[in-house]
Design a protein around this motif. Structure first.
Motif, short mmCIF file in Angstrom:
data_model
loop_
_atom_site.label_atom_id
_atom_site.label_comp_id
_atom_site.label_asym_id
_atom_site.label_seq_id
_atom_site.Cartn_x
_atom_site.Cartn_y
_atom_site.Cartn_z
N PHE A 46 0.82 -1.21 0.00
CA PHE A 46 0.00 0.00 0.00
C PHE A 46 0.86 1.26 0.00
O PHE A 46 0.66 2.15 -0.85
N TYR A 47 1.81 1.34 0.92
CA TYR A 47 2.61 2.56 1.01
C TYR A 47 3.50 2.78 -0.21
O TYR A 47 3.59 3.89 -0.72
N VAL A 48 4.13 1.73 -0.71
CA VAL A 48 5.06 1.87 -1.82
C VAL A 48 4.32 1.96 -3.16
O VAL A 48 4.54 2.88 -3.95
N ASN A 49 3.48 0.99 -3.46
CA ASN A 49 2.88 0.88 -4.79
C ASN A 49 1.62 1.71 -4.99
O ASN A 49 1.30 2.06 -6.11
N VAL A 50 0.91 2.00 -3.91
CA VAL A 50 -0.34 2.76 -4.05
C VAL A 50 -0.12 4.24 -3.72
O VAL A 50 -0.59 5.12 -4.44
N CYS A 51 0.61 4.51 -2.63
CA CYS A 51 0.73 5.89 -2.15
C CYS A 51 2.00 6.61 -2.59
O CYS A 51 2.11 7.81 -2.42
N GLY A 52 2.98 5.87 -3.11
CA GLY A 52 4.19 6.53 -3.61
C GLY A 52 5.28 6.78 -2.59
O GLY A 52 6.17 7.60 -2.82
N PHE A 53 5.23 6.09 -1.45
CA PHE A 53 6.31 6.21 -0.46
C PHE A 53 7.52 5.40 -0.95
O PHE A 53 7.39 4.52 -1.80
N ARG A 54 8.68 5.71 -0.40
CA ARG A 54 9.90 4.93 -0.62
C ARG A 54 10.33 4.36 0.72
O ARG A 54 10.21 5.03 1.75
N ILE A 55 10.86 3.15 0.70
CA ILE A 55 11.47 2.59 1.91
C ILE A 55 12.83 3.26 2.04
O ILE A 55 13.64 3.23 1.12
N VAL A 56 13.06 3.89 3.20
CA VAL A 56 14.32 4.61 3.39
C VAL A 56 15.19 4.04 4.51
O VAL A 56 16.36 4.41 4.62
N GLU A 57 14.61 3.13 5.31
CA GLU A 57 15.40 2.57 6.41
C GLU A 57 14.74 1.28 6.89
O GLU A 57 13.53 1.13 6.81
N PHE A 58 15.57 0.36 7.35
CA PHE A 58 15.09 -0.89 7.92
C PHE A 58 15.71 -1.03 9.30
O PHE A 58 16.93 -1.09 9.44
N TYR A 59 14.86 -1.02 10.33
CA TYR A 59 15.32 -1.17 11.71
C TYR A 59 15.33 -2.64 12.08
O TYR A 59 14.38 -3.38 11.81
N HIS A 60 16.41 -3.07 12.69
CA HIS A 60 16.61 -4.46 13.12
C HIS A 60 17.61 -4.43 14.27
O HIS A 60 18.12 -3.36 14.61
N PRO A 61 17.91 -5.57 14.89
CA PRO A 61 18.81 -5.55 16.06
C PRO A 61 20.16 -4.89 15.80
O PRO A 61 20.71 -4.23 16.68
#
Length: 184
Positions: free
Chosen positions: A131-146
């Protein structure tokens, strides 16, 4: 024919009824991804109320044909116009009807001075990621992990999580941004 959709500010008295609806919408993906029964509401009552009580928060009902079908909590920062989508949901019985897309468009129209929108979602929420990437046009800018924790979250507890990491899958989160206008 298109159903009318509008955003209506929530009154303080509306908030208690909004909490379980938010939690019900969020619980679907958690249960589907884990196959387990929830041990408590997600997000927790305290997390939801914290978002409601943030001085930058605007709590909105998503209303279609006079019926409340979802809601959003947005953080609006007039001084920077770097705003956040903190909570967003459509009640499960209204999924797959394009209400989410239309509600997001209405949010963008409601806050036209926004330069950047930011939001986050857990790694297993493939429906949200789409939804956020393909429908609304957001980009993934960070991935939080341990190995790269969210700097805005408290440090992990000493209680073991998966593989003794002290962290849980709740700590695996994508951060998204949508730039509407360059700064300045």
């Amino acid at each position: 024919m298109s159903t009318s959709l509008e955003l209506v500010p929530a009154a303080r008295g509306d908030l208690a009824a909004l909490v379980p609806r938010i939690q019900a919408a969020f619980a679907i993906a958690v249960v589907e991804s884990s196959g387990e029964t929830l041990r408590g509401p997600i997000p927790s009552d305290s997390e939801v109320w914290e978002s409601f009580d943030d001085p930058d928060s605007h709590v909105l009902h998503v209303v279609a044909e006079g019926r409340r079908i979802g809601g959003a909590v947005v953080g609006i920062r007039p001084e920077t116009q770097h705003n956040s989508l903190d909570l967003f949901f459509i009640d499960p019985e209204f999924h797959d009807r394009r209400y989410g897309r239309r509600a997001w468009q209405a949010i963008e129209e409601r806050y036209p001075l926004t330069q950047v929108w930011e939001t986050m979602t857990p790694h297993f929420e493939t429906r949200n990621i789409h939804f956020y990437v393909n429908v609304c046009g957001f980009r993934i800018v960070e991935f939080y992990h341990p190995g790269h924790p969210d700097p805005h979250e408290p440090p992990p507890s000493s209680a073991p999580g998966p593989e003794g990491s002290g962290r849980s899958d709740d700590d695996l989160m994508f951060r998204f941004e949508k730039t509407l206008r360059p700064n300045g």
